[in-house]
Enzyme design. Structure first.
Site, PDB file in Angstrom:
ATOM      1  N   CYS A   2       0.826  -1.203   0.000  1.00 29.21           N
ATOM      2  CA  CYS A   2       0.000   0.000   0.000  1.00 29.21           C
ATOM      3  C   CYS A   2       0.861   1.254   0.000  1.00 29.21           C
ATOM      4  CB  CYS A   2      -0.877   0.029   1.235  1.00 29.21           C
ATOM      5  SG  CYS A   2      -1.949  -1.396   1.375  1.00 29.21           S
ATOM      6  N   ARG A  27       5.774  -0.147  -6.450  1.00 28.53           N
ATOM      7  CA  ARG A  27       5.650  -1.058  -5.306  1.00 28.53           C
ATOM      8  C   ARG A  27       4.558  -2.104  -5.507  1.00 28.53           C
ATOM      9  NH1 ARG A  27       6.628   1.511  -0.191  1.00 28.53           N
ATOM     10  NH2 ARG A  27       4.577   0.850   0.470  1.00 28.53           N
ATOM     11  N   TRP A  74      -2.677  -2.615  -1.676  1.00 29.69           N
ATOM     12  CA  TRP A  74      -2.224  -3.978  -1.962  1.00 29.69           C
ATOM     13  C   TRP A  74      -3.018  -4.819  -0.977  1.00 29.69           C
ATOM     14  CZ3 TRP A  74       1.073  -7.073  -4.797  1.00 29.69           C
ATOM     15  CH2 TRP A  74       1.529  -8.248  -4.206  1.00 29.69           C
ATOM     16  N   ASN A 100      -1.927   1.985   5.909  1.00 31.27           N
ATOM     17  CA  ASN A 100      -1.023   0.886   5.511  1.00 31.27           C
ATOM     18  C   ASN A 100      -0.800   0.044   6.747  1.00 31.27           C
ATOM     19  OD1 ASN A 100      -0.775   2.130   3.091  1.00 31.27           O
ATOM     20  ND2 ASN A 100       1.424   2.537   3.248  1.00 31.27           N
ATOM     21  N   GLY A 101      -0.762  -1.280   6.575  1.00 33.47           N
ATOM     22  CA  GLY A 101      -0.507  -2.152   7.726  1.00 33.47           C
ATOM     23  C   GLY A 101      -1.688  -3.069   7.991  1.00 33.47           C
ATOM     24  N   GLU A 481      18.132 -23.765  -1.492  1.00 32.34           N
ATOM     25  CA  GLU A 481      17.682 -22.392  -1.771  1.00 32.34           C
ATOM     26  C   GLU A 481      18.886 -21.458  -1.966  1.00 32.34           C
ATOM     27  OE1 GLU A 481      15.298 -20.926  -2.807  1.00 32.34           O
ATOM     28  OE2 GLU A 481      15.448 -18.838  -2.185  1.00 32.34           O
ATOM     29  N   LYS A 485      19.652 -19.330  -5.413  1.00 29.84           N
ATOM     30  CA  LYS A 485      19.819 -17.866  -5.382  1.00 29.84           C
ATOM     31  C   LYS A 485      21.110 -17.467  -6.080  1.00 29.84           C
ATOM     32  CE  LYS A 485      16.903 -16.793  -4.486  1.00 29.84           C
ATOM     33  NZ  LYS A 485      15.519 -17.005  -4.217  1.00 29.84           N
ATOM     34  N   GLU A 488      20.929 -18.032  -9.935  1.00 28.35           N
ATOM     35  CA  GLU A 488      20.054 -17.190 -10.742  1.00 28.35           C
ATOM     36  C   GLU A 488      20.547 -15.759 -10.912  1.00 28.35           C
ATOM     37  OE1 GLU A 488      16.437 -16.820  -7.510  1.00 28.35           O
ATOM     38  OE2 GLU A 488      15.955 -16.331  -9.578  1.00 28.35           O
ATOM     39  N   HIS A 504      29.047 -40.631  -2.327  1.00 26.98           N
ATOM     40  CA  HIS A 504      28.476 -41.582  -3.281  1.00 26.98           C
ATOM     41  C   HIS A 504      28.672 -41.107  -4.716  1.00 26.98           C
ATOM     42  CE1 HIS A 504      26.915 -43.980  -0.040  1.00 26.98           C
ATOM     43  NE2 HIS A 504      26.505 -42.855   0.538  1.00 26.98           N
ATOM     44  N   LYS A 603       9.613 -12.531 -13.255  1.00 29.13           N
ATOM     45  CA  LYS A 603       9.164 -12.577 -11.854  1.00 29.13           C
ATOM     46  C   LYS A 603       7.996 -13.547 -11.689  1.00 29.13           C
ATOM     47  CE  LYS A 603       9.125 -11.462  -7.555  1.00 29.13           C
ATOM     48  NZ  LYS A 603      10.125 -12.184  -6.755  1.00 29.13           N
TER      49      LYS A 603
HETATM   50  C1  F6R Z   1      13.634 -17.738  -7.394  1.00 30.02           C
HETATM   51  C2  F6R Z   1      12.252 -17.468  -7.709  1.00 30.02           C
HETATM   52  C3  F6R Z   1      11.463 -18.508  -8.404  1.00 30.02           C
HETATM   53  C4  F6R Z   1      10.015 -18.561  -7.873  1.00 30.02           C
HETATM   54  C5  F6R Z   1       9.160 -19.522  -8.710  1.00 30.02           C
HETATM   55  C6  F6R Z   1       7.758 -19.658  -8.168  1.00 30.02           C
HETATM   56  O1  F6R Z   1      14.229 -16.678  -6.713  1.00 30.02           O
HETATM   57  O2  F6R Z   1      11.745 -16.421  -7.410  1.00 30.02           O
HETATM   58  O3  F6R Z   1      12.066 -19.748  -8.300  1.00 30.02           O
HETATM   59  O4  F6R Z   1      10.058 -18.966  -6.539  1.00 30.02           O
HETATM   60  O5  F6R Z   1       9.107 -19.080 -10.032  1.00 30.02           O
HETATM   61  O6  F6R Z   1       7.108 -18.439  -8.161  1.00 30.02           O
HETATM   62  P1  F6R Z   1       5.822 -18.213  -7.289  1.00 30.02           P
HETATM   63  O7  F6R Z   1       6.218 -18.316  -5.862  1.00 30.02           O
HETATM   64  O8  F6R Z   1       5.340 -16.845  -7.667  1.00 30.02           O
HETATM   65  O9  F6R Z   1       4.840 -19.296  -7.652  1.00 30.02           O
END
Ligand code: F6R
Length: 608
Positions: A2, A27, A74, A100-101, A481, A485, A488, A504, A603
């Site tokens: 928001c 945002r 949001w 907001n909040g 994870e 990170k 990517e 192994h 994204k």
């Molecule tokens: C990695 C990343 C992706 C998402 C994946 C699922 O940093 O962001 O691996 O986690 O594409 O996306 P959502 O969570 O939006 O279903």
């Protein structure tokens, strides 16, 4: 997330507010609205969708006046809709508020206000504030706002106007950012500096428990209990782009630093009397929860990695057998699903095509589906039977950070809730875990202090093309994870291994000076992990170890150690992942790549 903008001064407010809101569009939001005092009454215009929809509406019927508040929403409580958009007003339209909040006690307040005859027109938590202003009105705006605020629990940044005192605007901050901008014969409020940067660079950044009373001529700061506050304004040097990123160089870094708040917000309102209560979000009866025979966590990418943690958590706490699946595999592999299977889909965006298809597949086979998602009103949220929202706020960087840690929190909450109902752990033990859970925001702040050591290590690995992450148990889930990170955004090839599996086959790849990141935070498997570290160290690896605070042993087996504040093993992933996010960030900047928009990635992956 928001956004709030407010204006008081001699100019027409409408366009200043619209322009301010447009500076907050980055945002993310799902609806927008304005309230402007026109000399007699407060006019309100709001609509679901982009700001341009609101602008078109205002072209037909504008809002004249020079005192106003605006908001981009949001959704948290209630889907995106015209009615749920802010500003919200009381029944007679004498007060308007933007917020907001999250107001944690809004249900109790709403019931109380309905009993007193107030009629609610939205599903939001915010509307209780507008109605409370009318209910507690004592003839003085500042004094009434103080009374209202004393009834609120949760996080809020508020902008309030009233036709009773149209020479004023009141702003309040409690655990949600708010700034006051100082102009010449005009003053502003905003949730973020970019919204007002065109008009002023002199701002007061409100602190928790503070309020500001704005007139066109000046601003008075005080605490919400009335104690005066005196502070010099800050002069902002940032350009608009830096201001959007909260002063950080990239959104990813901003979002890494937002994790303590995201964790706190995701916990908010879900812990009652020391135990987890999800009755509002999970509609399963106690009998149905006791009858669950299997859980499938289904998701993609980072969300899938959260589901891997989910397996440990749910099996440990609620003693339900769990399978964690990649959504693109699950949807095609004819999984065994019965009406006693609970499918938990996890998705930041709520729009990932494979996750959505897996959800539909699960429903077709009669499973009950709970969604853990960051976007209210997303496809996943709409189609699931029950929804647990992660209150991380919009994530802009492609690499997911705060969404992951918030997903972990949602999983812990679900596990603790099920454990309470299924009686799989004594109540006192559950209370102890909840206590540790609520300490995580503070500990996440502490982990962020490791930034410099991590940056240094990142420099040492930046020229390598391959590296390994090792862990056991929950550390292995986090290693996966951390590895994703790094890949990517820094484009360094890395693999995460369950440390016991190395010998192994993969141990053959360990050679002189290869970087290895070894996670050793799980106490029950610590000695085994140290043996695995010695295996790679003996073959010349350059090892960064991650261990719990107070560990004095690991340094004997590795080159460098990062200490993570201590919590129970089960909750460690929330903290351990943070240095790994920072490592990916610094490896990326060191190599000169685009942090927020890595190549080939989007994204939200809405195609198969
Ligand atoms: C990695 C990343 C992706 C998402 C994946 C699922 O940093 O962001 O691996 O986690 O594409 O996306 P959502 O969570 O939006 O279903």
């Amino acid at each position: 997330m928001c956004g709030i903008v407010g204006y008081i001064g001699p100019k027409q407010a409408q366009n200043i507010l619209l322009e301010g809101l447009s500076k907050l569009e980055y945002r993310g939001y799902d609806s927008a609205g304005l309230a402007v005092y026109n000399g007699e009454t407060i006019g309100v215009s709001k609509s679901k969708g982009r700001l341009s929809v609101l602008e078109d509406k205002l072209k037909v019927q504008g809002l004249p006046g020079s005192l106003g508040i605006g908001h981009t929403r949001w959704a948290t409580h209630g889907k995106p809709s015209d009615a749920n958009s802010h500003p919200h007003v009381d029944g007679a339209g004498r007060f308007a508020v933007v917020h907001n909040g999250i107001i944690e006690n809004y249900i109790e307040l709403k019931e109380e206000l309905i009993a007193k005859g107030h009629v609610f027109t939205s599903e939001t938590d915010t509307e209780v504030i507008a109605k409370l202003l009318a209910e507690l009105w004592d003839g003085d705006l500042v004094s009434t706002v103080k009374k209202v605020v004393s009834r609120l629990e949760g996080a809020y940044a508020l902008g309030i106007i009233s036709e009773y005192e149209p020479d004023k605007m009141v702003a309040v901050r409690q655990a949600s950012p708010l700034v006051v901008g100082l102009g010449k014969e005009e003053n502003f409020i905003a949730s973020d500096i970019p919204a007002i940067l065109k008009h002023t660079r002199d701002v007061h950044i409100l602190e928790d428990g503070e309020m500001a009373v704005l007139t066109a001529e000046g601003v008075t700061l005080m605490k919400t209990d009335g104690t005066p506050v005196s502070r010099e304004p800050m002069h902002v040097q940032w350009d608009v782009e830096t201001a959007e990123k909260g002063g950080y160089d990239h959104f990813m870094m901003k979002e890494i630093h937002e994790q303590p708040k995201a964790i706190r917000d995701t916990l908010s309102g879900r812990v009652k009397e020391g135990l987890v209560d999800l009755t509002r979000e999970v509609g399963l009866s106690e009998e149905e929860i006791r009858g669950i025979e299997k859980i499938h966590f289904v998701a993609c990418g980072t969300a899938y990695h959260a589901g891997l943690v989910g397996k440990y958590v749910m099996e440990d706490l609620a003693r339900i057998p769990v399978e964690t699946d990649i959504a693109s595999e699950y949807r095609y592999r004819n999984p065994i699903i019965t009406d006693k299977t609970l499918v938990v889909v996890i998705s930041q965006s709520g729009e990932t095509a494979d996750t959505l298809a897996a959800l539909r597949e699960a429903k077709k086979h009669g499973a009950r589906v709970v969604a853990i998602t960051n976007v209210v009103g997303s496809s996943v949220a709409r189609e699931a039977d029950d929804v647990i929202i992660t209150w991380a706020g919009p994530e802009i960087a492609v690499a997911s950070t705060k969404a992951y840690t918030s997903q972990l929190i949602a999983i812990y909450l679900l596990g603790l809730y099920f454990a309470k109902i299924r009686g799989t752990r004594p109540v006192e033990e559950l209370k102890e875990i909840v206590k540790h859970l609520t300490e995580l925001p503070g500990k996440a702040e502490e982990v962020l202090q490791t930034e410099q050591i991590v940056a240094e290590f990142a420099r040492s690995i930046a020229n390598h093309e391959h590296l390994f992450f090792l862990g056991r148990g929950l550390d292995y889930a986090v290693a996966l994870e951390g590895s994703l990170k790094l890949k990517e955004i820094s484009y360094i090839h890395s693999e995460a291994y369950a440390a016991g599996e190395l010998k192994h086959g993969t141990l053959a790849l360990i050679e002189e000076n290869i970087p290895v990141i070894a996670l050793a935070t799980q106490q029950y498997i610590y000695d085994k992990m140290v043996s695995n570290i010695q295996e790679v160290k003996a073959r010349g690896a350059n090892v960064l170890g991650l261990a719990a605070e107070g560990d004095t042993e690991l340094i004997k087996s590795v080159d460098r150690v990062i200490h993570i504040p201590k919590t129970i093993d089960l909750l460690m992933p929330v903290l351990t992942v943070i240095p790994l996010q920072l490592l990916a960030y610094y490896a990326c900047t060191e190599r000169g790549y685009d942090v927020d928009k890595p190549r080939n990635l989007a994204k939200s992956v809405t195609v198969e």
